[in-house]
Design an enzyme around this catalytic site. Structure first.
Site, PDB file in Angstrom:
ATOM      1  CG  ASP A  38     -12.126  20.153  -9.290  1.00 49.34           C
ATOM      2  OD1 ASP A  38     -11.997  20.727  -8.193  1.00 49.34           O
ATOM      3  OD2 ASP A  38     -11.180  19.976 -10.089  1.00 49.34           O
ATOM      4  CE1 TYR A  65      -9.587  11.973  -8.272  1.00 51.74           C
ATOM      5  CE2 TYR A  65      -7.377  11.272  -7.656  1.00 51.74           C
ATOM      6  CZ  TYR A  65      -8.521  11.987  -7.378  1.00 51.74           C
ATOM      7  OH  TYR A  65      -8.606  12.706  -6.211  1.00 51.74           O
ATOM      8  CG  ASP A  79     -11.532  22.364 -15.570  1.00 50.54           C
ATOM      9  OD1 ASP A  79     -11.718  23.502 -16.069  1.00 50.54           O
ATOM     10  OD2 ASP A  79     -12.059  22.013 -14.498  1.00 50.54           O
ATOM     11  NE  ARG A 174      -9.076  21.416 -11.281  1.00 49.78           N
ATOM     12  CZ  ARG A 174      -9.109  22.578 -10.634  1.00 49.78           C
ATOM     13  NH1 ARG A 174      -9.007  23.716 -11.318  1.00 49.78           N
ATOM     14  NH2 ARG A 174      -9.226  22.618  -9.327  1.00 49.78           N
TER      15      ARG A 174
END
Length: 299
Positions: A38, A65, A79, A174
């Site tokens: 993103d 992540y 988000d 997300r």
């Protein structure tokens, strides 16, 4: 020039923006990336240059992540860049409650992608539909989360949670933030995301655009394609067999030399010429035959 770059993607750029910038640096149109990030996310973005673009699909698929999730918040994009929506308070939450809920997010999952995502529904991207005012919920997709580790917990009216997440391809962090909040009786939104590992590339070795530009000519920072494919078994072909394979012919596995005999099985393999170890591409072994899949011609 062909090979892979381990790019540390900055915030504010799409993955496509990064490809366009690298095309200008390398002065070539043959650039592609693996594993979209993103725009707000940062971290490892594998980039293929030249003929290596044909090898992106053979890279390892697992990713890792570091994420910060804000609880007590719900948005249209899952988000903090999205429009806020009403949600119940998160004042009741404790780390113990959160850790108990997180246990349900490991292993195989059925995950609904965010409304603003690149997933296609009836040939259109969800984010294009959402921006046009058509909020369409995608069908759940099967994903796998291998491990979630809590790094930090900050209590308060809007508690924040730092996580390390190791997962398979197609997993939306997300969506984990959103669904975690829902499971706790409140909302959840991703506040920050940094990818630390993707397709065999790690953050410690990644380069920012500024570092790339300082190391011009950039050819010196391009990794040979075979280096990114070391997870695949290797098969060696003697020069005559290698020549015929490069012409697109099937090769009997028995025609290769004995080196590395124990290091292959049916499936994709790295193909090298013996004895000079020149990388020829990727093949597939089926029933004792080696079929060319991607042939990398000599320069």
């Amino acid at each position: 020039m062909h090979g892979f770059l381990n790019l540390d993607k900055p915030a504010g750029l799409t993955s496509h923006d990064c490809v366009a910038r690298i095309r200008r640096l390398f002065k070539t149109r043959q650039v592609g990336h693996g594993g979209t990030l993103d725009p707000a996310a940062t971290g490892v973005l594998p980039v293929a240059v030249g003929r290596a673009t044909r090898l992106l699909r053979f890279l390892p698929s697992d990713k890792a992540y570091r994420a910060t999730i804000c609880l007590g918040v719900s948005t249209t994009t899952d988000d903090l860049t999205g429009e806020a929506m009403p949600c119940p308070s998160a004042n009741h939450l404790s780390l113990a409650l959160v850790e108990a809920a997180l246990a349900g997010f490991c292993g195989p999952l059925e995950q609904v992608p965010p409304a603003y995502s690149a997933v296609q529904v009836q040939g259109k991207r969800l984010y294009d539909l959402a921006r046009a005012g058509q909020l369409v919920e995608a069908s759940p997709r099967s994903v796998v989360v291998h491990q979630i580790t809590v790094l930090d917990w900050r209590a308060g009216e809007l508690p924040e949670l730092d996580l390390e997440i190791i997962c398979g391809p197609g997993t939306y962090i997300r969506a984990i933030a959103r669904d975690l909040g829902c499971s706790l009786g409140t909302g959840g939104a991703l506040a920050q995301l940094r990818r630390t590992h993707s397709s065999g590339f790690g953050l410690a070795e990644s380069l920012t655009f500024e570092q790339l530009e300082l190391q011009l000519p950039v050819g010196e920072v391009v990794l040979p394609p075979e280096q990114a494919l070391e997870h695949l078994a290797r098969i060696n072909l003697e020069p005559e067999a290698a020549r015929r394979w490069s012409w697109g012919q099937m090769i009997s596995v028995a025609e290769r030399p004995a080196q590395g005999k124990e290091n292959w099985m049916d499936g994709w393999v790295r193909v090298h010429r013996w004895p000079d170890a020149h990388f020829l591409g990727v093949g597939e072994i089926q029933a004792g035959q080696l079929r060319p899949v991607v042939v990398i011609p000599e320069a």
